[in-house]
Design a protein around this motif. Structure first.
Motif, PDB file in Angstrom:
ATOM      1  N   MET A   1       0.827  -1.202   0.000  1.00 43.15           N
ATOM      2  CA  MET A   1       0.000   0.000   0.000  1.00 43.15           C
ATOM      3  C   MET A   1       0.869   1.262   0.000  1.00 43.15           C
ATOM      4  N   ARG A   7      -2.933  -0.402  -8.156  1.00 41.80           N
ATOM      5  CA  ARG A   7      -3.452  -1.700  -8.617  1.00 41.80           C
ATOM      6  C   ARG A   7      -4.843  -1.485  -9.186  1.00 41.80           C
ATOM      7  N   PRO A   8      -5.144  -2.086 -10.322  1.00 45.81           N
ATOM      8  CA  PRO A   8      -6.515  -1.974 -10.810  1.00 45.81           C
ATOM      9  C   PRO A   8      -7.437  -2.810  -9.932  1.00 45.81           C
ATOM     10  N   LEU A   9      -8.642  -2.340  -9.729  1.00 45.79           N
ATOM     11  CA  LEU A   9      -9.606  -3.103  -8.952  1.00 45.79           C
ATOM     12  C   LEU A   9     -10.036  -4.345  -9.726  1.00 45.79           C
ATOM     13  N   PRO A  10     -10.259  -5.450  -9.027  1.00 47.04           N
ATOM     14  CA  PRO A  10     -10.734  -6.644  -9.729  1.00 47.04           C
ATOM     15  C   PRO A  10     -12.173  -6.457 -10.219  1.00 47.04           C
TER      16      PRO A  10
ATOM     17  N   THR D 133     -15.313  -1.180  -1.770  1.00 47.44           N
ATOM     18  CA  THR D 133     -14.318  -0.239  -2.278  1.00 47.44           C
ATOM     19  C   THR D 133     -14.229   0.985  -1.378  1.00 47.44           C
ATOM     20  N   ARG D 136     -12.056   0.447   1.321  1.00 44.93           N
ATOM     21  CA  ARG D 136     -10.741   0.051   0.816  1.00 44.93           C
ATOM     22  C   ARG D 136     -10.526  -1.467   0.894  1.00 44.93           C
ATOM     23  N   GLY D 138     -11.702  -3.223  -1.732  1.00 46.04           N
ATOM     24  CA  GLY D 138     -11.959  -3.593  -3.118  1.00 46.04           C
ATOM     25  C   GLY D 138     -10.922  -4.529  -3.691  1.00 46.04           C
ATOM     26  N   HIS D 139      -9.644  -4.303  -3.340  1.00 45.07           N
ATOM     27  CA  HIS D 139      -8.595  -5.123  -3.936  1.00 45.07           C
ATOM     28  C   HIS D 139      -8.619  -6.564  -3.460  1.00 45.07           C
ATOM     29  N   ASP D 140      -9.064  -6.739  -2.218  1.00 41.74           N
ATOM     30  CA  ASP D 140      -8.960  -8.085  -1.640  1.00 41.74           C
ATOM     31  C   ASP D 140     -10.306  -8.776  -1.508  1.00 41.74           C
TER      32      ASP D 140
END
Lengths: 333, 287, 391, 263
Positions: A1, A7-10, D133, D136, D138-140
């Protein structure tokens, strides 16, 4: 982080779509279920009964593997389905497909009534209530021997050819085709169910009932719904067995059958639908082969297999296989 | 009419005592150790075979074989406890059920292999046979003997758990494993001992049961259901509860058979389902 | 139905062709029995009878070598029995279906026998109607009514007036009870009470008490073999029923060898009807028991004899058919066949294809320090009364 | 100002131990209330009573003026009374996306639909993904919950609560066990909730309490000791005595000092 790399969001939709899509191994598996017609034409009777047990195991997987209700009494619904289909066949209603539907409906109706008892209980009380119900059902069926034929079994069942064309034959060709078709259709339904919001809710109940309350889920109602559906499926399995063998016995709603199906499911792996199918294949093939080697003591080896799987493969053979597959792929990547 | 009732009550009570002897061990292991051992009935079967082999083949007197049934079953059970069951104390109930059911299958097949599938007869000494006639009520000698044994066992268990050092250690180990370890209690040993005593009692019960209900390789599975009914209705870990439930089932079963035989075993199962529906923790359960 | 028959014919033709190719080679017998589970002991004894016959008579008959394929049905499981029978026919291509300890299993396999036109020998299952399931089926054991009808008449004729009946609450128990009650009534007796006992019943005190309270002079009992006869005997002894002069009567399993061992003196005086006991006095039986004991270290029982005679029927039929094995030929060869069995003279009814044998009335007595079933009367050439009444 | 949530003489005992004594509080709509008190003061019990996990022995609970004392837990959620848990109460073998989507579906009343797949309910998935999202996650959100870092799991607790569109949100130590710098972030997310959402939170970190609470309720031994603005509470000697002991001083609003009152 660190923020240096964005990073693009999935894509959640792609992820969910991938989950629900039929994968290549799945399609291959279902195609391979047709192989016995050519490879093992002498084993079609066995294959048809494997398909019946697989369907039964899937019905248990829905409530045990997905919703977390442990039951040792599911043969009650298997038996109701079998007796309903058998009685229809005996009293002149030999058309198999409508017989199936009626039998499944009857089992589901009884399942709904029993669900009121089941969804409240947990742990030992739940086990004992399910065991108690299966013994009561067996006693009742024996007492109603003028309807059920009692311990002599239901005799005189006559089933018409499937779709008016395919007669149930000695080789079991029709029986296997029929059982496989029913299994596949039911499987498609179950597969949609577990991939639906309802299926997600069931897994939520299994994972954490407290959290389900906190997101406002009417848990008991959901459990009753799935229990009813599962009872209907078990009834369907029982009906297929009754129709393909033209016989029903008290043991079709006995404790032994309830325990055997759970054992199959555990051997194969819970919470994956395919676990029930794999478990049925392993259990019945092992039984067929072991009891040919030694008809008297084969249960010893089944017991040992069960202990081994529970001890070393906590999520069944399918779980073990999928972990192995992940490892192989992980190394490859 | 009254003498009939008295006879039914006596026989029911005696039958209840037989169930109590076979199930109290499971109540202890299930309630105190949280381990669902469906192989409990198979340990009872083992006790039965010990008694049969020692009396019929080795010529021991019947009464001398009973302690042997207790000790041998206890010893065998500890081997299983250490090697197999102890790995399952933290696993789910279903896993426990399945691993012990697997053992039941193996035990049944092994018994058929070793002793054959035939019913095993046992001869009890003549002073335990027959019956007294008290005011028209037939009082079976062997049944009286069973009742006496069961009552003694119940008292010993209650007193043992409440007052002895071992009993206190066991209860401490069960209530809080970590704290018990901190106090220098060997928790593993306490569990193994509890398990041994529980299974030994099943062996004793099995040995005593042969004379009354016979013995064959299916014994373990056959009585498992009755044993589970007693334990679940009595409430886990409650010796008094098991006693009460066993008497209730024994007398209820006997009375049903005498007065409403056409209902068969249906009433017992219905009674259990209803009770557990209303009181899942059983009659005397704490949870 | 027509379609079914046509199909069956076509099938039988195919199988016969396949069989012909094999002729002069082996004679395959598929044996379906509950080798595991709660009926395992019965299967053991029956199988011993089969093995002994083959051992004594050689494994070749009419130029064909005998090969036995054993299948475990695991208990009462007609679906499994039917599947096994199908597999035996289509996969193992057996010539004869045999075994069958339990009624539902025999009935289910009967369908296969009919469809595939296979000769089928029921070696134990005892419900009357089984043999009507397939025209290619015969039976070498007994039927439940055969024994109990005979017993009912005999008891009424020999002084019994008021009978109380207790029977296990399932098919065979109902058959026995009804046959006894009917015969007893018709011979002038009165049924003063009846009770049905749960099948899995470990204790009989309550039922015996009821029987005692009923004031009957005859108590008829029907319980399955296994643990129950001994348990019943103990309840009888404790209630002192025999001391009051009440006659205890029943079907032979009640006083089987094991049951008498654990009953002890409580068994004395019980009267039973049966078709075989290892103490039966004949040269044929003495040889049989001696050989059986030498081979299996225990005494034979009715199951052993059912298996032994079943093999005899198969051997003789194949001989008579000169090695041919299609169902019609073999069943025709069997009709009316008569022979000397360890149990005495027996024959196969030409019309019903069912067994005709002597029913012995026995009383438990102490001889040379051992409790035995002593023959006190006999009724010869008993046919199955149910099928006799059907005609 | 309308009252969003109130209790009236709420009482609960376990055996002879009274854990909630005559608690009467009023939380107005849009309020940001903190509930503080020493361990064992009955804070979590109070939340359990309000959300229906426990049944009170006496008293009433009102949500937007309606009596919900007898309503089942799930029905209270439907009416907008939602909580998070002090100890993570999550679906460990589901992904956060599935978990939050499930919560959204339950709220929308489509969680009983069994034919169309989850993915086919695009709106629900979009909404769940937006919530994740915004926190925060969203990525995981496609990993299994059990694989997430602890701090992320705490955020997921809040995400699940938000997915039910709460009118009143009860947060039971949302930052428990989260490192100090992350816990401030977490509270910022809470502070950013729409202003019509009422929040009642339990928190031990006095910095956070004084920074984010508009009013503070002090609970001691099951009863309400006092209630007031952060300034009033900070100046109250009784609070100092029973809660903070003589160990430290109460911080001025938003300034440093204080810290975890209990480890």
């Amino acid at each position: 982080m660190t923020g240096a790399v964005v990073r693009p969001l999935p894509d959640p939709h792609a992820f969910l779509a991938r989950r629900a899509r039929w994968s290549a191994p799945e399609i291959l598996f279902w195609l391979s279920t047709l192989l016995p017609f050519w490879l093992f034409p002498d084993y079609l009777s066995l294959a048809s009964q494997i398909a019946v047990w697989a369907l039964f195991a899937i019905s248990v997987d829905l409530i045990l593997g997905y919703a977390g209700i442990v039951t040792l009494g599911h043969a009650v619904f298997f038996g109701i389905g079998a007796y309903t289909a058998g009685l229809l066949g005996k009293h002149g209603w030999g058309e198999p497909l409508s017989g199936l539907l009626i039998a499944a409906t009857a089992a589901a109706a009884v399942g709904f009534l029993i669900s009121f008892f089941v969804v409240r209980a947990r742990h030992l009380a739940l086990l004992m209530i399910t065991i108690g119900i299966v013994f009561m059902a067996r006693e009742a069926a024996n007492a109603l021997h003028w309807i059920t034929g009692g311990s002599d079994g239901l005799q005189g069942i006559r089933i018409d050819p499937v779709l008016g064309r395919f007669e149930f034959d000695l080789w079991g060709t029709t029986a296997y085709g029929y059982a496989l078709a029913v299994l596949f259709v039911a499987f498609v339904f179950c597969r949609r169910l577990v991939n639906s919001p309802f299926g997600l809710a069931l897994q939520g109940i299994r994972e954490n009932p407290t959290r389900m309350l906190a997101i406002g889920s009417p848990m008991r109602w959901r459990l009753q719904q799935v229990f009813t559906f599962s009872a209907g499926l078990a009834g369907l399995a029982g009906a297929v067995l009754a129709q393909t063998t033209e016989t029903v016995s008290l043991e079709s709603l006995g404790f032994q059958r309830s325990a055997d199906v759970v054992i199959m499911l555990i051997l194969g792996g819970t919470g994956r639908l395919y676990g029930g199918i794999l478990g049925a294949v392993i259990f019945l093939v092992a039984r067929d082969q072991l009891s040919d080697v030694n008809p008297r003591y084969w249960y010893f080896w089944i017991g040992m297999l069960l202990i081994g799987v529970v001890l070393f493969m906590r999520d069944g053979l399918l779980g073990g296989l999928s972990r192995l597959w992940d490892r192989v792929r992980g190394r490859g990547a | 009419m009254l003498t009939t009732l008295a006879g039914v009550l006596f026989d029911g009570f005696a039958y209840g005592m037989l169930l109590f002897l076979m199930s109290v061990g499971l109540s202890v292991t299930l309630g105190l150790m949280n381990f669902t051992n469906l192989a409990h009935g198979s340990f009872a079967m083992l006790g039965g075979y010990v008694v049969v082999v020692l009396t019929e083949r080795a010529g021991w007197p019947f009464l001398a074989t009973l302690p042997a049934a207790f000790l041998i079953t206890a010893a065998v059970s500890v081997v299983f406890e250490r090697l197999l069951f102890s790995r399952f104390y933290r696993r789910s109930e279903l896993d426990q059920v399945l691993v012990t059911i697997g053992l039941v299958f193996m035990a049944t097949a092994a018994a058929a292999y070793l002793f054959g599938t035939v019913q095993q007869p046992v001869q009890v000494p003549s002073f335990l046979r027959g019956a007294w006639n008290v005011e028209g009520v037939s009082i079976g000698v062997y049944r009286t003997f069973l009742i006496a044994v069961a009552v003694v066992i119940a008292v010993v268990l209650v007193v043992g758990l409440e007052t002895t050092r071992l009993g206190q250690q066991i209860r401490a180990a069960v209530d809080n494993q970590r704290m018990a370890r901190g106090l220098g209690i060997d928790v593993d040993k306490a569990f193994a001992l509890t398990f041994a005593v529980g299974s030994g009692l099943a062996g004793l019960g099995g040995g005593l049961a042969v004379e009354w209900v016979g013995l064959d390789p299916a014994f373990g599975l056959h009585f498992l259901v009755y044993v589970l009914i007693v334990v679940s209705m009595g409430g886990l870990g409650s010796i008094g509860g098991s006693f009460a439930a066993a008497v209730l089932i024994g007398v209820g079963d006997m009375a049903c058979k005498y007065y409403v035989p056409e209902l068969g075993a249906f009433l017992i199962y219905a009674l259990m389902v209803l009770l557990l529906f209303l009181r899942p923790q059983g009659l005397f359960g704490r949870r | 139905m027509l379609r079914r028959t046509l199909f069956g014919t076509a099938l039988a033709a195919t199988l016969a062709a396949a069989g012909a190719a094999q002729a002069q080679q082996t004679l395959k017998i598929g044996v379906i029995l509950p080798y595991s589970g709660q009926f395992a002991d019965l299967a053991t004894q029956l199988d011993n009878g089969i093995k002994l016959y083959v051992q004594q008579n050689g494994d070749t008959v009419a130029g064909r070598k005998i090969e036995i394929v054993r299948k475990d049905v695991g208990g009462i499981a007609p679906d499994v029995a039917k599947r096994l029978a199908q597999e035996l026919v289509v996969r193992d291509r057996v010539d004869v279906l045999a075994g069958f300890a339990l009624t539902p299993n025999a009935m289910a396999a009967g369908d296969v026998s009919e469809q595939a036109k296979k000769f089928m020998v029921v070696m134990n299952a005892a419900t009357s109607i089984i043999t009507t399931k397939s025209p290619f089926m015969t039976r070498t054991s007994l039927t439940t009514p055969q024994l109990n009808d005979t017993l009912g008449k005999w008891v009424a004729k020999n002084g019994g007036k008021r009978a109380f009946t207790m029977a296990s609450d399932y098919g065979p128990g109902h058959d026995g009870e009804q046959a006894f009650q009917k015969a007893f009534r018709e011979a002038g007796g009165e049924i003063v009470g009846a009770v049905r006992i749960p099948v899995e019943n470990p204790d009989f005190s309550a039922f015996v008490q009821r029987a005692k309270d009923s004031g009957a002079d005859v108590v008829y009992v029907w319980v399955p073999g296994g643990a129950q006869p001994a348990a019943l005997g103990k309840a009888l002894a404790e209630r002192g029923l025999a001391n009051t002069g009440v006659k205890i009567v029943g079907q032979g399993e009640l006083t089987s060898e094991e049951a008498l061992k654990s009953m002890g003196d409580a068994g004395l005086g019980i009267i039973t009807a049966f078709n075989y006991d290892y103490t039966h006095d004949s040269a044929k039986n003495r040889d049989f028991v001696t050989a059986y004991r030498r081979a299996y270290n225990r005494n034979p029982d009715l199951f052993s004899v059912g298996g032994y005679d079943g093999m005899h029927v198969i051997y003789e039929a194949v001989k008579k058919a000169a090695g041919r094995t299609d169902g019609q030929v073999l069943i025709d060869a069997v009709k009316g066949m008569a022979w000397e069995s360890p149990r005495g003279p027996v024959s196969i009814d030409a019309e019903t294809r069912d067994i005709i044998n002597t029913v012995y009335i026995r009383r438990v007595e102490r001889r040379n320090g051992e409790l035995v079933n002593a023959e006190i009367d006999r009724v010869e050439r008993v046919k199955d009364p149910v099928k006799a009444a059907m005609r | 100002m309308t009252i969003a949530l109130s209790t009236d003489g709420l009482a609960k005992s376990f055996g002879s131990l009274a854990v909630t004594r005559q608690v009467s509080i009023n939380v107005p709509q849009g309020g940001r209330f903190a509930l503080i008190g020493p361990n064992g003061a009955g804070k979590t019990t109070l939340i359990n009573l309000m959300t229906g996990l426990l049944k009170p022995d006496g008293g009433r609970i009102l949500l937007g003026g309606e009596d919900i004392t007898a309503a089942p837990a799930a029905a209270r959620v439907k009416r907008g009374l939602v909580r998070t848990f002090q100890i993570n109460t999550l679906f460990l073998n589901l992904t956060p996306l599935e978990a939050v989507t499930l919560a959204v579906c339950e709220r929308r009343g489509i969680a009983g639909h069994a034919w169309r797949t989850v993915g086919a309910h695009r709106d629900a998935v979009d909404e769940a993904f937006a919530i994740l999202t915004s926190l925060r996650l969203g990525h995981d959100c496609l990993r299994l919950t059990r694989e997430l870092a602890y701090g992320q799991q705490r955020l997921l607790e809040i995400a699940l609560a938000l997915a039910t569109k709460p009118r009143v949100l009860l947060l039971d130590e949302p930052a428990a066990g989260v490192p100090r710098d992350e816990s401030a972030e977490l509270f910022s997310a809470i502070a950013a909730l729409p202003s019509d959402v009422t929040v009642l939170f339990i928190e031990h970190d006095m910095n956070l309490v004084f920074r984010f609470a508009s009013r503070i309720i002090v609970l001691v031994a099951g009863g309400v000791l006092t209630e007031g603005t952060p300034q009033e509470i900070g100046a109250d000697p009784r609070v100092r005595e029973v809660y903070l002991g003589n160990r430290g001083h109460l911080p001025a609003t938003g300034s440093v000092g204080g810290g975890h009152a209990h480890g």
